[in-house]
Design a protein around this motif. Structure first.
Motif, PDB file in Angstrom:
ATOM      1  N   ARG A 468       0.856  -1.201   0.000  1.00 46.99           N
ATOM      2  CA  ARG A 468       0.000   0.000   0.000  1.00 46.99           C
ATOM      3  C   ARG A 468       0.883   1.239   0.000  1.00 46.99           C
ATOM      4  NH1 ARG A 468      -3.898  -0.028   4.682  1.00 46.99           N
ATOM      5  NH2 ARG A 468      -4.682  -1.769   3.478  1.00 46.99           N
ATOM      6  N   LEU A 469       0.644   2.133  -0.962  1.00 45.62           N
ATOM      7  CA  LEU A 469       1.384   3.399  -1.029  1.00 45.62           C
ATOM      8  C   LEU A 469       0.434   4.546  -0.738  1.00 45.62           C
ATOM      9  CD1 LEU A 469       3.479   2.930  -4.314  1.00 45.62           C
ATOM     10  CD2 LEU A 469       4.253   2.638  -1.954  1.00 45.62           C
ATOM     11  N   GLU A 470       0.978   5.556  -0.092  1.00 45.60           N
ATOM     12  CA  GLU A 470       0.159   6.746   0.218  1.00 45.60           C
ATOM     13  C   GLU A 470       0.868   7.968  -0.350  1.00 45.60           C
ATOM     14  OE1 GLU A 470      -0.697  10.346   2.422  1.00 45.60           O
ATOM     15  OE2 GLU A 470       1.152   9.225   2.642  1.00 45.60           O
ATOM     16  N   GLU A 471       0.109   8.799  -1.031  1.00 49.42           N
ATOM     17  CA  GLU A 471       0.666  10.052  -1.548  1.00 49.42           C
ATOM     18  C   GLU A 471      -0.354  11.162  -1.352  1.00 49.42           C
ATOM     19  OE1 GLU A 471       3.286  10.740  -5.394  1.00 49.42           O
ATOM     20  OE2 GLU A 471       1.164  10.914  -5.875  1.00 49.42           O
ATOM     21  N   GLU A 472       0.025  12.147  -0.613  1.00 53.41           N
ATOM     22  CA  GLU A 472      -0.856  13.304  -0.337  1.00 53.41           C
ATOM     23  C   GLU A 472      -2.271  12.887   0.049  1.00 53.41           C
ATOM     24  OE1 GLU A 472      -0.259  15.532  -3.878  1.00 53.41           O
ATOM     25  OE2 GLU A 472       1.793  16.040  -3.297  1.00 53.41           O
ATOM     26  N   GLY A 473      -2.352  11.968   0.998  1.00 57.08           N
ATOM     27  CA  GLY A 473      -3.652  11.565   1.534  1.00 57.08           C
ATOM     28  C   GLY A 473      -4.370  10.515   0.714  1.00 57.08           C
ATOM     29  N   LYS A 474      -3.849  10.191  -0.471  1.00 58.04           N
ATOM     30  CA  LYS A 474      -4.523   9.166  -1.277  1.00 58.04           C
ATOM     31  C   LYS A 474      -3.757   7.862  -1.142  1.00 58.04           C
ATOM     32  CE  LYS A 474      -5.563  12.676  -4.577  1.00 58.04           C
ATOM     33  NZ  LYS A 474      -4.368  13.528  -4.467  1.00 58.04           N
ATOM     34  N   THR A 475      -4.498   6.763  -0.981  1.00 56.52           N
ATOM     35  CA  THR A 475      -3.812   5.473  -0.849  1.00 56.52           C
ATOM     36  C   THR A 475      -4.205   4.553  -1.993  1.00 56.52           C
ATOM     37  OG1 THR A 475      -5.604   4.700   0.551  1.00 56.52           O
ATOM     38  CG2 THR A 475      -3.654   5.484   1.675  1.00 56.52           C
ATOM     39  N   VAL A 476      -3.262   3.715  -2.375  1.00 56.41           N
ATOM     40  CA  VAL A 476      -3.543   2.700  -3.394  1.00 56.41           C
ATOM     41  C   VAL A 476      -2.946   1.378  -2.923  1.00 56.41           C
ATOM     42  CG1 VAL A 476      -3.622   4.196  -5.437  1.00 56.41           C
ATOM     43  CG2 VAL A 476      -1.437   3.341  -4.628  1.00 56.41           C
ATOM     44  N   ASN A 477      -3.551   0.277  -3.346  1.00 55.48           N
ATOM     45  CA  ASN A 477      -3.015  -1.047  -3.049  1.00 55.48           C
ATOM     46  C   ASN A 477      -2.546  -1.699  -4.335  1.00 55.48           C
ATOM     47  OD1 ASN A 477      -3.620  -1.381  -0.235  1.00 55.48           O
ATOM     48  ND2 ASN A 477      -5.769  -1.380  -0.835  1.00 55.48           N
ATOM     49  N   GLY A 478      -1.402  -2.364  -4.249  1.00 55.55           N
ATOM     50  CA  GLY A 478      -0.952  -3.154  -5.395  1.00 55.55           C
ATOM     51  C   GLY A 478      -0.795  -4.598  -4.960  1.00 55.55           C
ATOM     52  N   GLN A 479      -1.044  -5.523  -5.880  1.00 57.42           N
ATOM     53  CA  GLN A 479      -0.871  -6.942  -5.567  1.00 57.42           C
ATOM     54  C   GLN A 479       0.097  -7.589  -6.555  1.00 57.42           C
ATOM     55  OE1 GLN A 479      -4.337  -5.880  -5.799  1.00 57.42           O
ATOM     56  NE2 GLN A 479      -4.174  -5.528  -3.612  1.00 57.42           N
ATOM     57  N   GLY A 480       0.795  -8.596  -6.061  1.00 56.84           N
ATOM     58  CA  GLY A 480       1.652  -9.388  -6.941  1.00 56.84           C
ATOM     59  C   GLY A 480       1.666 -10.811  -6.441  1.00 56.84           C
ATOM     60  N   ALA A 481       1.687 -11.754  -7.384  1.00 56.83           N
ATOM     61  CA  ALA A 481       1.734 -13.167  -6.978  1.00 56.83           C
ATOM     62  C   ALA A 481       2.861 -13.860  -7.726  1.00 56.83           C
ATOM     63  CB  ALA A 481       0.398 -13.843  -7.299  1.00 56.83           C
ATOM     64  N   ASP A 482       3.572 -14.716  -7.017  1.00 57.92           N
ATOM     65  CA  ASP A 482       4.640 -15.488  -7.650  1.00 57.92           C
ATOM     66  C   ASP A 482       5.097 -16.559  -6.660  1.00 57.92           C
ATOM     67  OD1 ASP A 482       6.547 -14.843 -10.233  1.00 57.92           O
ATOM     68  OD2 ASP A 482       7.579 -16.039  -8.697  1.00 57.92           O
ATOM     69  N   ALA A 483       5.703 -17.617  -7.200  1.00 59.82           N
ATOM     70  CA  ALA A 483       6.236 -18.640  -6.305  1.00 59.82           C
ATOM     71  C   ALA A 483       7.420 -18.076  -5.513  1.00 59.82           C
ATOM     72  CB  ALA A 483       6.663 -19.866  -7.108  1.00 59.82           C
ATOM     73  N   ASP A 484       8.063 -17.048  -6.054  1.00 53.97           N
ATOM     74  CA  ASP A 484       9.171 -16.388  -5.348  1.00 53.97           C
ATOM     75  C   ASP A 484       8.617 -15.137  -4.657  1.00 53.97           C
ATOM     76  OD1 ASP A 484      11.285 -14.617  -4.762  1.00 53.97           O
ATOM     77  OD2 ASP A 484      12.591 -15.672  -6.188  1.00 53.97           O
ATOM     78  N   THR A 485       8.711 -15.121  -3.325  1.00 53.28           N
ATOM     79  CA  THR A 485       8.138 -14.008  -2.552  1.00 53.28           C
ATOM     80  C   THR A 485       8.728 -12.657  -2.962  1.00 53.28           C
ATOM     81  OG1 THR A 485       7.968 -15.546  -0.734  1.00 53.28           O
ATOM     82  CG2 THR A 485       7.669 -13.249  -0.172  1.00 53.28           C
ATOM     83  N   LEU A 486      10.012 -12.659  -3.321  1.00 51.86           N
ATOM     84  CA  LEU A 486      10.643 -11.376  -3.662  1.00 51.86           C
ATOM     85  C   LEU A 486      10.166 -10.867  -5.017  1.00 51.86           C
ATOM     86  CD1 LEU A 486      14.188 -12.174  -2.271  1.00 51.86           C
ATOM     87  CD2 LEU A 486      12.423 -10.729  -1.249  1.00 51.86           C
ATOM     88  N   VAL A 487       9.953 -11.793  -5.952  1.00 49.47           N
ATOM     89  CA  VAL A 487       9.392 -11.377  -7.252  1.00 49.47           C
ATOM     90  C   VAL A 487       7.968 -10.855  -7.036  1.00 49.47           C
ATOM     91  CG1 VAL A 487       8.671 -12.188  -9.543  1.00 49.47           C
ATOM     92  CG2 VAL A 487      10.851 -12.947  -8.576  1.00 49.47           C
ATOM     93  N   ALA A 488       7.192 -11.565  -6.196  1.00 45.43           N
ATOM     94  CA  ALA A 488       5.820 -11.115  -5.905  1.00 45.43           C
ATOM     95  C   ALA A 488       5.851  -9.719  -5.272  1.00 45.43           C
ATOM     96  CB  ALA A 488       5.130 -12.107  -4.972  1.00 45.43           C
ATOM     97  N   SER A 489       6.865  -9.466  -4.429  1.00 46.91           N
ATOM     98  CA  SER A 489       6.985  -8.151  -3.780  1.00 46.91           C
ATOM     99  C   SER A 489       7.234  -7.063  -4.821  1.00 46.91           C
ATOM    100  CB  SER A 489       8.136  -8.148  -2.772  1.00 46.91           C
ATOM    101  OG  SER A 489       7.951  -9.176  -1.838  1.00 46.91           O
ATOM    102  N   ALA A 490       8.136  -7.349  -5.754  1.00 49.33           N
ATOM    103  CA  ALA A 490       8.433  -6.354  -6.800  1.00 49.33           C
ATOM    104  C   ALA A 490       7.194  -6.103  -7.647  1.00 49.33           C
ATOM    105  CB  ALA A 490       9.583  -6.849  -7.668  1.00 49.33           C
ATOM    106  N   ARG A 491       6.502  -7.164  -8.017  1.00 45.21           N
ATOM    107  CA  ARG A 491       5.280  -7.003  -8.840  1.00 45.21           C
ATOM    108  C   ARG A 491       4.238  -6.174  -8.098  1.00 45.21           C
ATOM    109  NH1 ARG A 491       4.656 -10.097 -13.296  1.00 45.21           N
ATOM    110  NH2 ARG A 491       5.998 -11.915 -13.580  1.00 45.21           N
ATOM    111  N   ALA A 492       4.089  -6.443  -6.788  1.00 42.38           N
ATOM    112  CA  ALA A 492       3.067  -5.725  -6.010  1.00 42.38           C
ATOM    113  C   ALA A 492       3.396  -4.233  -5.939  1.00 42.38           C
ATOM    114  CB  ALA A 492       2.979  -6.322  -4.602  1.00 42.38           C
ATOM    115  N   TYR A 493       4.675  -3.914  -5.719  1.00 43.45           N
ATOM    116  CA  TYR A 493       5.067  -2.496  -5.630  1.00 43.45           C
ATOM    117  C   TYR A 493       4.830  -1.798  -6.970  1.00 43.45           C
ATOM    118  CZ  TYR A 493       7.546   1.543  -3.723  1.00 43.45           C
ATOM    119  OH  TYR A 493       7.853   2.795  -3.254  1.00 43.45           O
ATOM    120  N   VAL A 494       5.226  -2.471  -8.045  1.00 47.04           N
ATOM    121  CA  VAL A 494       5.058  -1.882  -9.386  1.00 47.04           C
ATOM    122  C   VAL A 494       3.566  -1.678  -9.684  1.00 47.04           C
ATOM    123  CG1 VAL A 494       5.323  -2.403 -11.857  1.00 47.04           C
ATOM    124  CG2 VAL A 494       7.244  -2.733 -10.286  1.00 47.04           C
ATOM    125  N   HIS A 495       2.746  -2.626  -9.275  1.00 49.29           N
ATOM    126  CA  HIS A 495       1.306  -2.510  -9.492  1.00 49.29           C
ATOM    127  C   HIS A 495       0.752  -1.294  -8.740  1.00 49.29           C
ATOM    128  CE1 HIS A 495      -2.955  -4.266  -8.865  1.00 49.29           C
ATOM    129  NE2 HIS A 495      -2.917  -3.597  -9.989  1.00 49.29           N
TER     130      HIS A 495
END
Ligand code: KIV
Ligand code: ZN
Length: 514
Positions: A468-495
């Motif tokens: 979840r990212l917040e910018e000037e009071g607005k929040t957004v959620n990103g999701q990512g799925a992968d067998a590798d937790t770190l790849v899923a983390s990168a995908r979620a942040y990019v999303h």
């Protein structure tokens, strides 16, 4: 409509969506609206059109898309709000304007700073204006449960005289107790002279964990519409949960002799789609849709269920759409099998998205011995979510372990152009997020939530990550799925970053939120 028919009014996309961390983009709202329509919801409150251009567009697009349910837009008791709601709802086959104003002493004095007589006049003006656009008008007395009963009844009578066809009694702050709420509904039915010209509705918040109980007490006392949300999302502790209300009415029909139009076998799919879309996992012991809701752990319970399911199960898992987790596809499965599976699960993908999905499916099938429906759903949701994103994840290499620094080599594609960086961090996740920030700077955004969830059991389970990212009071959620937790983390942040960019373009601050 028969006397025992309950209208299910879903406000996931309005009361639910306006709560922190639950915001959705247009495609996500359309997806949820289609599912709500498909499961038999009678009224979909699609948003609050005056709040922002994004909200207006969402209500308008949902109005264009939805074929069965009534599409509803919220407005304060202000001309501009009502006009915006009417304009956004124009394309709908069936529409409703929902207008509200506070009726409690505390809200009138401190928030509205209006004397009661001015509020009453505002009720007349707003309902009359809304009726100029449609004959389906709902009026709500905000904070009704803490309002003076005489004054509330005068407002209700005025709203009905001016043409309101549904009268909603919100327990805005979740303060009521079931017997008290039932008595309030009964008093309104007994005291408002023209109440037979309107349907009474419940709208209960869950601050004391009583939202569902209060809604059912309201129905027992004579209300015939329930306002609720999927998974109970909403302001603060949320709203009454649709799945709990609908299943309570179904399972306890002996003492709650009411009917809804909901196809209960769609509940699990609806709940999971919403959870993955907004990154809010429901607690494991949540009634109806929690991971443990149908799990029997203790020996005595297991023994009973094996002998006869009814010993410990008051409803079947199938009745809410839980199928026995089936082993689905493996590394030998081809395109055809995957296409069939998508159809079974109710998804349709374009050619490019399908090719990408197939490549990821094959990779996952190589890594993971057993692929369950939930694995496939996570991959599809991930693919669909990122299909039109400007920033795309390309590849990631990590050096991690006890000897730091941890290092990330990340490649992203921005509008089709590949960019790579090499970063060091305090741990691999920190290194990845730094890398993303280096490729796409966004200095005003802050990380609010980083959450990892294993989709199935076992050490080879796919990870589903929410950022979840917040910018000037607005929040957004990103999701990512992968067998590798770190790849899923990168995908979620990019999303999440892609959603933030869309939000920046579309959002103009609301004057004041409901
Ligand atoms: O809780 C509430 O009072 C509301 C109104 C806008 C109906 O959500
Ligand atoms: Zn509410």
């Amino acid at each position: 409509m028969t006397d025992n028919q309950i209208i299910i009014f879903d406000t996931t996309l309005r009361d639910g969506e306006q709560s922190p961390g639950c915001s959705m983009n247009l495609d996500e709202k359309l997806k949820i609206a289609r599912l709500l329509d498909g499961m038999g919801v009678d009224v979909i409150e699609a948003g609050f059109p005056i709040a922002s251009p994004g909200d207006f567009e969402a209500v308008q697009e949902i109005a264009k898309t939805i074929k069965n349910a009534v599409v509803c837009g919220l407005s304060r008791a202000k001309a501009a709000d009502i006009d915006a709601a009417a304009e956004a709802l124009k394309p709908a086959q069936r529409s409703r304007i929902h207008t509200f104003i506070s009726t409690s002493e505390s809200h009138m004095r401190y928030q509205l700073q209006m004397p009661p007589e001015a509020v009453l006049e505002s009720v007349r003006e707003s309902v009359t204006r809304a009726r100029g656009y449609t004959d389906n008008v709902e009026w709500s007395g905000m904070d009704a449960t803490r309002s003076d009963l005489d004054f509330l009844c005068r407002c209700i009578e005025a709203a009905i005289t001016c043409g309101a066809t549904t009268i909603n009694i919100p327990d805005t702050v979740g303060f009521a107790e079931p017997e008290e709420y039932g008595t309030l509904i009964r008093n309104i039915l007994n005291r408002v002279p023209n109440i037979d010209k309107a349907i009474l509705s419940t709208h209960c918040h869950n601050d004391l964990g009583l939202a569902v109980a209060n809604s059912l007490a309201g129905v027992k006392a004579g209300a015939r519409q329930i306002e609720c949300t999927i998974n109970g999302i909403g302001e603060r502790a949320g709203n009454a949960a649709l799945e709990e209300i609908v299943m309570a009415l179904k399972v306890r029909e002996d003492i709650l002799p009411f009917k809804t139009n909901i196809d209960t076998t769609q509940i699990i799919k609806m709940s999971r789609t919403l959870s993955t879309t907004i990154g809010f996992n429901v607690q494991p012991n949540k009634a109806i849709v929690g991971a443990n809701a149908f799990a029997h752990e203790s020996g005595i319970h297991q023994d009973g269920v094996l002998k006869h399911a009814g010993t410990y199960e008051i409803m079947t898992p199938e009745s809410v759409g839980l199928t026995k987790s089936s082993l689905v596809l493996g590394k030998h499965s081809g395109r055809h099998a995957l296409k069939d599976k998508l159809k079974d699960l109710g998804y349709e993908l374009g050619d490019n998205a399908f090719q990408d999905l197939f490549a990821r499916f094959k990779k996952l099938a190589d890594q993971k011995k057993e692929l369950h429906d939930d694995d496939i759903i996570a991959l599809i949701e991930d693919e669909v979510a990122s299909e039109h994103d400007r920033i795309q994840f390309v590849s990631l290499q990590i050096k991690a372990g006890t000897e730091g620094p941890q290092v990330a080599d990340l490649i992203l594609s921005i509008d089709g152009e590949k960019k790579g960086v090499h970063t060091e961090g305090n741990g691999p996740v920190d290194a990845i997020f730094k890398a993303i920030r280096e490729i796409c700077p966004h200095p005003n955004a802050h990380l609010q939530l980083y959450q990892v969830h294993a989709i199935t059991g076992g050490t080879d389970a796919q990870a589903e990550v929410t950022v979840r990212l917040e910018e000037e009071g607005k929040t957004v959620n990103g999701q990512g799925a992968d067998a590798d937790t770190l790849v899923a983390s990168a995908r979620a942040y990019v999303h999440a970053l892609n959603k933030l960019m869309v939000k920046r373009l579309k959002t103009k601050p609301a004057e004041e939120a409901a």
